[in-house]
Design an enzyme around this catalytic site. Structure first.
Site, PDB file in Angstrom:
ATOM      1  N   CYS A  66       6.232  -2.433  -0.131  1.00 19.59           N
ATOM      2  CA  CYS A  66       4.908  -2.830   0.366  1.00 19.59           C
ATOM      3  C   CYS A  66       5.074  -4.055   1.256  1.00 19.59           C
ATOM      4  CB  CYS A  66       3.998  -3.155  -0.823  1.00 19.59           C
ATOM      5  SG  CYS A  66       2.509  -4.041  -0.382  1.00 19.59           S
TER       6      CYS A  66
ATOM      7  N   CYS B 127      -1.551  -4.965   5.420  1.00 18.62           N
ATOM      8  CA  CYS B 127      -2.630  -4.014   5.732  1.00 18.62           C
ATOM      9  C   CYS B 127      -3.972  -4.419   5.121  1.00 18.62           C
ATOM     10  CB  CYS B 127      -2.279  -2.626   5.217  1.00 18.62           C
ATOM     11  SG  CYS B 127      -0.547  -2.305   5.183  1.00 18.62           S
TER      12      CYS B 127
ATOM     13  N   THR C  49      -2.193  -8.322  -3.404  1.00 17.23           N
ATOM     14  CA  THR C  49      -0.979  -8.002  -2.657  1.00 17.23           C
ATOM     15  C   THR C  49      -0.704  -9.057  -1.594  1.00 17.23           C
ATOM     16  OG1 THR C  49      -1.295  -5.649  -2.998  1.00 17.23           O
ATOM     17  CG2 THR C  49      -0.012  -6.278  -1.080  1.00 17.23           C
TER      18      THR C  49
ATOM     19  N   GLU D  89       2.382  -9.165  -6.137  1.00 22.01           N
ATOM     20  CA  GLU D  89       0.964  -9.256  -6.434  1.00 22.01           C
ATOM     21  C   GLU D  89       0.716 -10.527  -7.237  1.00 22.01           C
ATOM     22  OE1 GLU D  89       2.333  -6.088  -6.461  1.00 22.01           O
ATOM     23  OE2 GLU D  89       1.113  -5.496  -4.740  1.00 22.01           O
TER      24      GLU D  89
ATOM     25  N   HIS E 124      -8.359   1.444   3.582  1.00 18.05           N
ATOM     26  CA  HIS E 124      -7.126   1.179   2.831  1.00 18.05           C
ATOM     27  C   HIS E 124      -6.512   2.476   2.296  1.00 18.05           C
ATOM     28  CE1 HIS E 124      -4.254  -1.669   1.593  1.00 18.05           C
ATOM     29  NE2 HIS E 124      -4.378  -1.438   0.303  1.00 18.05           N
TER      30      HIS E 124
ATOM     31  N   TYR F  39      -2.389   4.008   3.205  1.00 19.52           N
ATOM     32  CA  TYR F  39      -1.304   4.434   2.326  1.00 19.52           C
ATOM     33  C   TYR F  39      -0.294   5.352   3.005  1.00 19.52           C
ATOM     34  CZ  TYR F  39      -2.506   1.707  -1.695  1.00 19.52           C
ATOM     35  OH  TYR F  39      -2.677   0.652  -2.540  1.00 19.52           O
TER      36      TYR F  39
ATOM     37  N   CYS G  87       1.812   3.958   4.412  1.00 20.86           N
ATOM     38  CA  CYS G  87       2.992   3.140   4.065  1.00 20.86           C
ATOM     39  C   CYS G  87       3.885   3.875   3.080  1.00 20.86           C
ATOM     40  CB  CYS G  87       2.557   1.801   3.483  1.00 20.86           C
ATOM     41  SG  CYS G  87       1.734   1.942   1.867  1.00 20.86           S
TER      42      CYS G  87
ATOM     43  N   GLU H 144       1.088   1.355  -7.686  1.00 19.76           N
ATOM     44  CA  GLU H 144       0.107   1.018  -6.653  1.00 19.76           C
ATOM     45  C   GLU H 144      -0.416   2.284  -5.980  1.00 19.76           C
ATOM     46  OE1 GLU H 144       1.258  -1.410  -3.372  1.00 19.76           O
ATOM     47  OE2 GLU H 144      -0.752  -2.245  -3.242  1.00 19.76           O
TER      48      GLU H 144
HETATM   49 FE1  SF4 Z   1       1.184  -2.577   0.780  1.00 21.74          FE
HETATM   50 FE2  SF4 Z   1       0.801  -0.075   1.568  1.00 21.74          FE
HETATM   51 FE3  SF4 Z   1      -1.283  -1.569   0.725  1.00 21.74          FE
HETATM   52 FE4  SF4 Z   1      -0.042  -2.023   3.072  1.00 21.74          FE
HETATM   53  S1  SF4 Z   1      -1.240  -0.193   2.489  1.00 21.74           S
HETATM   54  S2  SF4 Z   1      -0.680  -3.545   1.596  1.00 21.74           S
HETATM   55  S3  SF4 Z   1       2.070  -1.614   2.571  1.00 21.74           S
HETATM   56  S4  SF4 Z   1       0.479  -0.862  -0.479  1.00 21.74           S
HETATM   57 FE    FE Z   2      -2.561  -1.686  -1.820  1.00 22.91          FE
END
Ligand code: SF4
Ligand code: FE
Length: 481
Positions: free
Chosen positions: A98, A102, A189, A255, A290, A294, A296, A444
């Site tokens: 992570c 974001c 985060t 976190e 958000h 993801y 990510c 997460e």
């Molecule tokens: Fe972390 Fe993914 Fe959330 Fe971005 S979207 S803060 S990389 S968990």
């Molecule tokens: Fe998150």
């Protein structure tokens, strides 16, 4: 835009109150437990400065006309939203964790929409305030923590009925120059790698909860804010000296619980003040953005697939048909996640203020898949890797003059590969599926941006059931046309 070095230097100037293992962390930036997470955020600056990634990692500000980091950008088209998805995958694959930035981007975009809507309804001037704030964030290329999740206390009770009134963050005093707030935000985060913290309510609210309907931004080192770091499985391996047992030798996430103990917020940083009927829209808009973010996990999934293929080769098992099929399955699951994030971006729409927002139904479908597929992929990676992933001796035993020769000899797989490299790739899979990175990749994926049931409620609300029934009934001859 800031360079990674300037980013690191800017963090050193902050006076954050951070606690971990019962002690104040005096040097946050160089703390070995926290440092990998700072490296991951710094990488959002590294790639933005790389001409090869300029189109994905940067954008042109609609306010200043200057080139800015995409993490501070307000989406001006569906193309911007699609690039945001690609940016998430890109950074996930480069960091394997992570990268934390974001949440701030999603908070800024959600606030651009909701501050405008509140002004339309109430004749307030939140949007102008917000735009002034945004210009500052873009100019200085800041990292913002988007803080939504309250501790919530008894889940069966609304904020104003909680036995402890601080279980949701609230306004406790109004002064001439601003407001005083108290409460906490959990699971934050990247909190201690952030310059700013943007607070939003966590649920829809009614009039009785109006003191809890508050949104604002503060510098992360504002007086009265304290950070308590969350633990991660295997976190103290970062204190052991070597890099093998860490799995990922550069990057990680973090976190923290962020406590606001009677913190003063000046009016020019308040973006919602008791307009309780807009709390729900802010929550849903942030959550939709958000849930798209993801993507990510697709990037982290790329790393896991690469590691699974590599360990299969190192084990000498890569030509077995069932191994090949498991890798195909991992790719299928991972690309399905990518499809969901891309789809909600491509099907985005323009809101009244001009900001583009993702398609809510598809963003929720995307995130619902994210609550499942990374777990399936982790299972497949562990299947391919073999049990050695969790029974392997430590790096110290591997380096020991007494035991090293046996570790070297008995953990050899494919003769053309060193035992050290086999151990390294196994440790990376361990890190992603059981260690520090599993926080971001698995739990997460389950609970971040809302637990699975939150998406199911939104899916039920968003689907056009009447239309589906009309088609069915017409074809069956129940409805005559
Ligand atoms: Fe972390 Fe993914 Fe959330 Fe971005 S979207 S803060 S990389 S968990
Ligand atoms: Fe998150």
């Amino acid at each position: 835009m800031m360079t990674p070095k300037e980013y690191e230097d800017s963090l050193r100037k902050l006076d954050l109150q951070v606690y971990m293992f019962g002690k104040r962390v005096e040097n946050v930036v160089d703390d070995p437990i926290i440092r990998p997470s700072m490296n991951a955020v710094a990488y959002t600056y590294t790639l933005a400065a790389d001409p090869a990634y300029r189109d994905i990692m940067t954008a042109v500000s609609h306010l200043s006309g200057k080139r800015i980091n995409r993490f501070t950008h307000i989406h001006q088209s569906t193309d911007d939203l699609v690039k945001k998805t690609k940016m998430g995958r890109l950074l996930g694959s480069h960091t394997g964790c992570c990268f934390q930035r974001c949440v701030g981007m999603d908070a800024l975009n959600a606030l651009s929409i909701v501050t405008f809507d509140i002004d339309q309804a109430h004749g307030t001037s939140y949007y102008t305030r917000f735009v002034d704030y945004l210009i500052m964030v873009q100019e200085r290329d800041l990292v913002c923590d988007g803080a939504m999740t309250d501790p919530k206390g008894d889940r069966g009770l609304p904020p104003h009925k909680q036995p402890d009134p601080d279980m949701f963050l609230r306004v406790v005093e109004e002064k001439a120059g601003g407001i005083v707030v108290r409460g906490a935000k959990a699971h934050q985060t990247g909190a201690v790698n952030s310059h700013e913290i943007i607070v939003m309510p966590t649920i829809s609210m009614r009039e009785e909860d109006r003191d809890y309907a508050v949104s604002f931004a503060l510098p992360s080192d504002a007086p009265g804010i304290t950070y308590i770091m969350g633990r991660q499985s295997c976190d103290t391996r970062k204190l052991e000296g070597g890099t093998m047992d860490m799995g990922n030798r550069f990057f990680g996430g973090h976190e923290a619980l962020v406590v606001f103990e009677d913190v003063f917020v000046p009016w020019d940083r308040v973006f919602m003040y008791k307009e309780y009927e807009f709390a729900g829209k802010l929550v849903e808009t942030f959550a939709s953005y958000h849930r798209q973010s993801y993507a990510c996990k697709v990037g982290v999934g790329d790393v896991l697939i690469g590691a699974a293929q590599t360990v299969a080769e190192y084990n000498g098992a890569d030509r077995a048909s069932h191994i090949k099929d498991k890798i195909i399955e991992m790719n299928h699951l991972n690309e399905t996640l990518f499809c969901g994030s891309l789809a909600c971006a491509a099907e985005g729409h323009r809101e009244a203020c001009g900001t583009y927002c993702v398609n809510t139904l598809l963003a929720n479908v995307c995130k619902q898949n994210v609550t499942r597929f990374p777990y399936d992929m982790a299972r497949l990676a562990q299947d391919v890797a073999g049990g050695l992933m969790v029974t392997l001796p430590s790096e110290t035993d591997f380096r020991s003059p007494v035991t090293g020769k046996w570790v070297e000899k008995y953990f050899k797989g494919n003769a053309s590969v060193s035992t050290e490299n086999r151990m390294r790739i196994l440790r990376l899979i361990e890190n992603l599926t059981l260690g520090t990175a599993a926080v971001g990749y698995l739990t997460e994926s389950m609970h971040g941006a809302g637990s699975p049931q939150a998406q199911r409620i939104m899916i039920a609300r968003q689907v056009n059931m009447a239309d589906k029934q009309k088609h069915a009934k017409r074809l069956a001859g129940i409805l005559k046309d």
